[in-house]
Motif scaffolding. Structure first.
Motif, PDB file in Angstrom:
ATOM      1  N   GLY A  13      36.962  43.745  30.076  1.00 28.56           N
ATOM      2  CA  GLY A  13      35.807  44.597  30.298  1.00 28.56           C
ATOM      3  C   GLY A  13      36.134  46.072  30.172  1.00 28.56           C
ATOM      4  O   GLY A  13      37.286  46.479  30.356  1.00 28.56           O
ATOM      5  N   SER A  14      35.106  46.859  29.857  1.00 26.44           N
ATOM      6  CA  SER A  14      35.278  48.308  29.727  1.00 26.44           C
ATOM      7  C   SER A  14      35.131  48.985  31.089  1.00 26.44           C
ATOM      8  O   SER A  14      34.252  48.638  31.876  1.00 26.44           O
ATOM      9  CB  SER A  14      34.209  48.848  28.778  1.00 26.44           C
ATOM     10  OG  SER A  14      34.091  50.251  28.916  1.00 26.44           O
ATOM     11  N   ALA A  20      41.123  51.489  34.088  1.00 27.42           N
ATOM     12  CA  ALA A  20      41.426  50.052  34.158  1.00 27.42           C
ATOM     13  C   ALA A  20      40.822  49.376  32.929  1.00 27.42           C
ATOM     14  O   ALA A  20      40.425  50.036  31.970  1.00 27.42           O
ATOM     15  CB  ALA A  20      40.857  49.452  35.451  1.00 27.42           C
ATOM     16  N   GLY A  21      40.782  48.044  32.958  1.00 20.54           N
ATOM     17  CA  GLY A  21      40.105  47.288  31.910  1.00 20.54           C
ATOM     18  C   GLY A  21      40.638  47.582  30.512  1.00 20.54           C
ATOM     19  O   GLY A  21      41.820  47.877  30.317  1.00 20.54           O
ATOM     20  N   THR A  44      31.360  47.900  32.392  1.00 23.55           N
ATOM     21  CA  THR A  44      31.179  48.272  33.796  1.00 23.55           C
ATOM     22  C   THR A  44      30.786  49.744  33.882  1.00 23.55           C
ATOM     23  O   THR A  44      31.145  50.556  33.023  1.00 23.55           O
ATOM     24  CB  THR A  44      32.454  48.078  34.649  1.00 23.55           C
ATOM     25  OG1 THR A  44      33.418  49.090  34.315  1.00 23.55           O
ATOM     26  CG2 THR A  44      33.059  46.703  34.459  1.00 23.55           C
ATOM     27  N   GLN A  46      31.535  52.575  36.303  1.00 25.77           N
ATOM     28  CA  GLN A  46      32.407  52.840  37.451  1.00 25.77           C
ATOM     29  C   GLN A  46      33.098  54.176  37.335  1.00 25.77           C
ATOM     30  O   GLN A  46      33.198  54.785  36.271  1.00 25.77           O
ATOM     31  CB  GLN A  46      33.424  51.717  37.657  1.00 25.77           C
ATOM     32  CG  GLN A  46      34.471  51.569  36.581  1.00 25.77           C
ATOM     33  CD  GLN A  46      35.499  50.483  36.940  1.00 25.77           C
ATOM     34  OE1 GLN A  46      36.189  50.575  37.945  1.00 25.77           O
ATOM     35  NE2 GLN A  46      35.582  49.464  36.105  1.00 25.77           N
ATOM     36  N   MET A  82      38.968  41.145  32.818  1.00 30.00           N
ATOM     37  CA  MET A  82      37.652  40.789  33.358  1.00 30.00           C
ATOM     38  C   MET A  82      36.863  39.966  32.342  1.00 30.00           C
ATOM     39  O   MET A  82      36.648  40.398  31.213  1.00 30.00           O
ATOM     40  CB  MET A  82      36.885  42.081  33.662  1.00 30.00           C
ATOM     41  CG  MET A  82      35.459  41.858  34.076  1.00 30.00           C
ATOM     42  SD  MET A  82      34.556  43.420  34.160  1.00 30.00           S
ATOM     43  CE  MET A  82      32.980  42.828  34.743  1.00 30.00           C
ATOM     44  N   VAL A 114      41.263  38.324  36.780  1.00 29.53           N
ATOM     45  CA  VAL A 114      40.570  39.421  37.468  1.00 29.53           C
ATOM     46  C   VAL A 114      39.317  38.908  38.181  1.00 29.53           C
ATOM     47  O   VAL A 114      38.443  38.323  37.552  1.00 29.53           O
ATOM     48  CB  VAL A 114      40.160  40.508  36.442  1.00 29.53           C
ATOM     49  CG1 VAL A 114      39.291  41.563  37.092  1.00 29.53           C
ATOM     50  CG2 VAL A 114      41.388  41.131  35.811  1.00 29.53           C
ATOM     51  N   SER A 117      37.616  44.401  41.881  1.00 31.97           N
ATOM     52  CA  SER A 117      38.372  45.654  41.771  1.00 31.97           C
ATOM     53  C   SER A 117      39.036  45.939  43.114  1.00 31.97           C
ATOM     54  O   SER A 117      38.693  45.338  44.133  1.00 31.97           O
ATOM     55  CB  SER A 117      37.426  46.801  41.419  1.00 31.97           C
ATOM     56  OG  SER A 117      36.676  47.144  42.557  1.00 31.97           O
ATOM     57  N   MET A 118      39.989  46.870  43.116  1.00 29.91           N
ATOM     58  CA  MET A 118      40.669  47.171  44.380  1.00 29.91           C
ATOM     59  C   MET A 118      39.724  47.847  45.372  1.00 29.91           C
ATOM     60  O   MET A 118      40.013  47.883  46.559  1.00 29.91           O
ATOM     61  CB  MET A 118      41.918  48.002  44.145  1.00 29.91           C
ATOM     62  CG  MET A 118      41.683  49.295  43.421  1.00 29.91           C
ATOM     63  SD  MET A 118      43.229  50.101  43.062  1.00 29.91           S
ATOM     64  CE  MET A 118      43.793  50.437  44.703  1.00 29.91           C
ATOM     65  N   LEU A 123      33.965  41.459  40.043  1.00 24.64           N
ATOM     66  CA  LEU A 123      33.924  41.612  38.587  1.00 24.64           C
ATOM     67  C   LEU A 123      33.717  40.258  37.914  1.00 24.64           C
ATOM     68  O   LEU A 123      33.883  40.115  36.711  1.00 24.64           O
ATOM     69  CB  LEU A 123      35.230  42.257  38.097  1.00 24.64           C
ATOM     70  CG  LEU A 123      35.470  43.693  38.582  1.00 24.64           C
ATOM     71  CD1 LEU A 123      36.884  44.147  38.249  1.00 24.64           C
ATOM     72  CD2 LEU A 123      34.464  44.658  37.971  1.00 24.64           C
ATOM     73  N   THR A 215      46.387  53.640  42.338  1.00 19.91           N
ATOM     74  CA  THR A 215      46.929  52.477  41.629  1.00 19.91           C
ATOM     75  C   THR A 215      45.832  51.779  40.807  1.00 19.91           C
ATOM     76  O   THR A 215      45.982  50.622  40.443  1.00 19.91           O
ATOM     77  CB  THR A 215      47.523  51.459  42.621  1.00 19.91           C
ATOM     78  OG1 THR A 215      46.497  51.095  43.563  1.00 19.91           O
ATOM     79  CG2 THR A 215      48.708  52.039  43.363  1.00 19.91           C
ATOM     80  N   HIS A 216      44.762  52.499  40.523  1.00 22.13           N
ATOM     81  CA  HIS A 216      43.672  51.901  39.743  1.00 22.13           C
ATOM     82  C   HIS A 216      44.202  51.476  38.371  1.00 22.13           C
ATOM     83  O   HIS A 216      44.895  52.244  37.702  1.00 22.13           O
ATOM     84  CB  HIS A 216      42.553  52.937  39.595  1.00 22.13           C
ATOM     85  CG  HIS A 216      41.371  52.453  38.824  1.00 22.13           C
ATOM     86  ND1 HIS A 216      40.720  51.263  39.090  1.00 22.13           N
ATOM     87  CD2 HIS A 216      40.712  52.999  37.785  1.00 22.13           C
ATOM     88  CE1 HIS A 216      39.724  51.109  38.243  1.00 22.13           C
ATOM     89  NE2 HIS A 216      39.700  52.145  37.440  1.00 22.13           N
ATOM     90  N   GLY A 217      43.883  50.258  37.990  1.00 19.21           N
ATOM     91  CA  GLY A 217      44.329  49.753  36.688  1.00 19.21           C
ATOM     92  C   GLY A 217      45.746  49.212  36.683  1.00 19.21           C
ATOM     93  O   GLY A 217      46.271  48.850  35.622  1.00 19.21           O
ATOM     94  N   GLY A 218      46.352  49.096  37.859  1.00 24.94           N
ATOM     95  CA  GLY A 218      47.755  48.655  37.922  1.00 24.94           C
ATOM     96  C   GLY A 218      47.958  47.246  37.385  1.00 24.94           C
ATOM     97  O   GLY A 218      48.887  46.995  36.611  1.00 24.94           O
ATOM     98  N   ASP A 220      46.064  45.533  35.317  1.00 21.28           N
ATOM     99  CA  ASP A 220      45.796  45.481  33.869  1.00 21.28           C
ATOM    100  C   ASP A 220      46.991  46.045  33.093  1.00 21.28           C
ATOM    101  O   ASP A 220      47.396  45.508  32.057  1.00 21.28           O
ATOM    102  CB  ASP A 220      44.561  46.316  33.505  1.00 21.28           C
ATOM    103  CG  ASP A 220      43.405  46.096  34.450  1.00 21.28           C
ATOM    104  OD1 ASP A 220      42.370  45.615  34.014  1.00 21.28           O
ATOM    105  OD2 ASP A 220      43.563  46.418  35.643  1.00 21.28           O
TER     106      ASP A 220
END
Ligand code: PLP
Length: 272
Positions: A13-14, A20-21, A44, A46, A82, A114, A117-118, A123, A215-218, A220
Motif C-alpha cells: 500500500g501507498s 512506510a509502505g 492510505t 496518513q 499491506m 502487515v 500501523s504502529m 490496515l 520507527t515508522h516504516g521499520g 517495511d
C-alpha cells in the motif's frame, strides 16, 4: 550502456507520508542497489500522526500490475506489505503461481503480514487474516511478523525467548519455508533479538535497541532490505543478517518529521 540491476517487486500500500509502505520499499530497494517495481494494493491517507483511512485498489488492477512487470521485466524477488482485503490476497496468490513467483518456483517471496500501523490503525479488513495464513504463508520463502502479528496469526503471546521459539514453530506449521519472529516489540528486552528458523536451524539475531520513537516504516524497510538481498542471490540466513544490519542503521538514522512518529531512514547507505 550500464548493466541491468536485479529487480524486486513490492505488492503493498501507498503511504502519503512517504515513510512506510510502497514508499519505504522503493527507498530501500534504491539504497540496496536493486530496481524496484510496484503493485499498489491500497492508497492510505496518513501522516506522522496516524492513518486517516484507506481505499483499496480493485483486485484485477493489483494483479494486472504484477503480470505487467513479471511478463516483461522479470522479478528476481518479491515481497508483500499491506494487502488490505481477502479478495486482493486471493487474487495475488493465484497470480503469483501464474507468473512463477514464490518458493516453489525458486523466486524468493517475502510475506510481511502487515495488519496494523504502529499508531494502532488497522490496515487489513478483518476477514483477511485467514487469507494471509492460508493463501500466502504456504507460498512464502520467508515471513516476517512482529509480535502483534504473531499473536493475531497464531494466538501465541511472546513474552520471552522460549515463547518466541514456540511462536516460530507455530508459524512454520502454516507452511512458509522460513520465519523471522521479530523481537523489536518485546520492550522488556534491552536488546532487539529476532529469531530466524526453518524448523532445523534456529538462529538468534541480537541487535541494539535504539532510544527513538521515530520507527515508522521499520518493518517495511527490513522486509525490503531482505528482499533486495534475496534478489541479489543471497541465501535466506545471509539476506536476513544483511537486512538486520540495514534496519539497524536505518533506525539509528531515523529523523523527526511532523508532530508524531518520524520515518526510519535508508539513506545512510548512500553516504558510504
Ligand atoms: N502504511 C502502510 C501503507 C504500510 O504498509 C505500513 C506498514 O507496513 C504502515 C503504514 C505502518 O507502518 P508503521 O507500523 O511502521 O507505522
Amino acid at each position: 550502456m550500464t548493466e541491468t540491476p536485479k529487480t524486486a517487486l513490492t505488492i503493498a500500500g501507498s503511504d502519503s507520508g512517504g515513510g512506510a509502505g510502497i514508499q519505504a520499499d522503493l527507498r530501500t530497494f534504491f539504497a540496496c542497489g536493486v530496481h524496484g517495481m510496484t503493485a499498489i494494493t491500497a492508497v492510505t491517507v496518513q501522516n506522522s500522526l496516524g492513518v486517516q483511512g484507506f481505499t483499496e485498489i480493485p483486485p484485477d488492477v493489483v494483479t494486472a500490475q504484477i503480470r505487467a512487470v513479471a511478463g516483461d521485466m522479470g522479478v528476481d524477488a518479491a515481497k508483500t506489505g499491506m494487502l488490505a482485503t481477502a479478495e486482493i490476497i486471493e487474487a495475488v496468490a493465484e497470480t503469483l503461481d501464474k507468473v512463477h513467483i514464490g518458493r516453489s518456483f525458486d523466486v524468493p517471496f517475502v510475506v510481511d503480514p502487515v495488519a496494523a500501523s504502529m499508531t494502532g490503525d488497522s490496515l487489513l479488513r478483518d476477514e483477511a487474516l485467514e487469507a494471509i495464513r492460508s493463501q500466502l504463508f504456504p507460498r512464502a520463502t520467508l515471513v516476517t511478523p512482529n509480535l502483534d502479528e504473531v499473536r493475531l496469526l497464531t494466538g501465541v503471546e511472546v513474552t520471552d525467548r522460549a515463547s518466541q521459539r514456540h511462536a516460530a514453530d507455530a508459524l512454520l506449521e502454516l507452511g512458509p519455508q522460513w520465519v523471522l519472529v521479530k523481537g523489536g516489540h518485546l520492550y522488556t528486552d534491552p536488546e532487539c533479538v529476532d529469531l530466524l528458523s526453518d524448523g532445523v536451524q534456529h538462529v538468534e539475531l541480537p541487535g541494539p535497541r535504539y532510544d527513538t520513537k521515530h520507527t515508522h516504516g521499520g518493518g517495511d524497510t527490513l522486509a525490503s532490505a531482505i528482499t533486495a538481498s534475496l534478489a541479489q542471490d543471497l541465501g535466506v540466513p545471509d539476506a536476513v543478517a544483511e537486512g538486520k544490519r540495514f534496519i539497524e542503521r536505518s533506525v539509528a538514522d531515523a529523523y523527526p518529521l511532523g508532530a508524531g512518529v518520524g520515518p526510519v531512514s535508508p539513506f545512510w547507505r548512500l553516504r558510504h
